[in-house]
Design a protein around this motif. Structure first.
Motif, PDB file in Angstrom:
ATOM      1  N   THR A  41       0.820  -1.214   0.000  1.00  0.00           N
ATOM      2  CA  THR A  41       0.000   0.000   0.000  1.00  0.00           C
ATOM      3  C   THR A  41       0.857   1.269   0.000  1.00  0.00           C
ATOM      4  O   THR A  41       0.326   2.367  -0.137  1.00  0.00           O
ATOM      5  N   SER A  48      -0.445  -3.218 -10.523  1.00  0.00           N
ATOM      6  CA  SER A  48      -0.474  -3.727 -11.897  1.00  0.00           C
ATOM      7  C   SER A  48       0.530  -3.017 -12.815  1.00  0.00           C
ATOM      8  O   SER A  48       0.762  -3.458 -13.940  1.00  0.00           O
ATOM      9  N   HIS A  71      -3.902 -11.081  -4.952  1.00  0.00           N
ATOM     10  CA  HIS A  71      -5.340 -10.807  -4.964  1.00  0.00           C
ATOM     11  C   HIS A  71      -5.642  -9.547  -5.773  1.00  0.00           C
ATOM     12  O   HIS A  71      -6.606  -9.506  -6.531  1.00  0.00           O
ATOM     13  N   VAL A  72      -4.818  -8.521  -5.598  1.00  0.00           N
ATOM     14  CA  VAL A  72      -5.033  -7.286  -6.359  1.00  0.00           C
ATOM     15  C   VAL A  72      -4.908  -7.561  -7.849  1.00  0.00           C
ATOM     16  O   VAL A  72      -5.735  -7.108  -8.659  1.00  0.00           O
ATOM     17  N   TYR A  75      -7.949 -10.075  -8.887  1.00  0.00           N
ATOM     18  CA  TYR A  75      -9.347  -9.703  -8.652  1.00  0.00           C
ATOM     19  C   TYR A  75      -9.587  -8.194  -8.630  1.00  0.00           C
ATOM     20  O   TYR A  75     -10.731  -7.751  -8.451  1.00  0.00           O
ATOM     21  N   GLY A  76      -8.526  -7.386  -8.774  1.00  0.00           N
ATOM     22  CA  GLY A  76      -8.673  -5.935  -8.755  1.00  0.00           C
ATOM     23  C   GLY A  76      -9.214  -5.423 -10.086  1.00  0.00           C
ATOM     24  O   GLY A  76      -9.510  -6.199 -10.993  1.00  0.00           O
ATOM     25  N   PRO A  77      -9.329  -4.091 -10.206  1.00  0.00           N
ATOM     26  CA  PRO A  77      -9.941  -3.499 -11.406  1.00  0.00           C
ATOM     27  C   PRO A  77      -9.078  -3.621 -12.665  1.00  0.00           C
ATOM     28  O   PRO A  77      -9.589  -3.484 -13.769  1.00  0.00           O
TER      29      PRO A  77
END
Ligand SMILES: [Zn+2]
Length: 244
Positions: A41, A48, A71-72, A75-77
């Motif tokens: 973070t 990405s 996970h990001v 499953y992220g945008p």
């Protein structure tokens, strides 16, 4: 080349101070080097947009956020797959085994590194050497055409990993301990004075201390390293970038 400290707390994070993690950038190439808890973070760019990830070893304070990053990425945008993940084979296996499913083996392209490996990641060249630690650990040297950075990872003073620090522009070295060398029960870390002595014998131009546990006064570590290294000594401070 630019180094941004994402976290530098030794062994465990505390509020405002994630565990070990750095962003190394050069001419558009971005490598997330060690992914301790709290560092993801702190990345100044989206996960990405990272070109590759390197983990020095499997200890949780150096790699836990790789698991969260999976996970990001999955499953992220902005899903992304096949991001190169470099490190000792045992570290990569441990990360995949922990998740045990999900899409981590799609998100990351696993690239286990051996002692003699030298790989090109975009505009950066990475060389590794086996560090003196209790699990498989790789010290790393990052080079561009004109600049060089060595990151010790976690290590004690044994072995020949310090050859990676030869004449580097910046030596990012762990300093887990203070006081006299040899008095600590666990031998696979360095005192600040040992970090300074290694920097001096390697001919490093600057030394940056990292992996100082939260319960120690970092100013004392700098003072101790300055007694054995006659060039500039600084601290790895989260959020601070250094251009080499
Ligand atoms: Zn460790």
């Amino acid at each position: 080349m630019r180094l941004t400290v994402l976290g530098s707390a030794g062994t465990y994070p505390v509020r405002g101070r994630p565990a070990s993690g750095y962003l190394i950038e050069h001419e558009g190439t971005r490598v997330w080097c060690d992914a301790g808890p709290g560092t993801m973070t702190e990345l100044p760019v989206a996960v990405s947009d990272i070109d590759a990830v390197f983990v020095s070893h499997r200890h949780p304070d150096h790699c836990l956020d790789v698991i969260i990053a999976s996970h990001v990425l999955a499953y992220g945008p902005s899903p992304r797959f096949g991001v190169p993940l470099y490190g000792p084979a045992s570290a990569l296996e441990a990360i995949v085994e922990f998740v045990d499913g999900g899409r981590i083996d799609e998100v990351f392209q696993l690239n286990p590194l051996d002692e003699s490996d030298r790989v090109t990641i975009g505009s950066l060249t990475l060389s590794v050497a086996v560090a003196d630690h209790s699990v498989d650990t790789l010290a790393s040297r990052w080079e561009t055409e004109h600049r060089s950075l060595c990151y010790s990872g976690d290590t004690g003073p044994e072995g020949d990993w310090m050859r990676l620090a030869k004449d580097v522009d910046l030596f990012l070295c762990e300093a887990s301990y203070q006081g006299e060398p040899g008095i600590h029960e666990y031998p696979h870390h360095l005192t600040a004075s040992e970090a300074g002595a290694i920097a001096r014998s390697a001919g490093a131009k600057k030394l940056m201390l990292t992996h100082i546990p939260p319960h120690l006064d970092p100013a004392r570590s700098v003072t101790e390293a300055e007694k054995t290294f006659d060039r500039p000594v600084s601290l790895a401070v989260p959020g601070v970038s250094t251009t080499l």
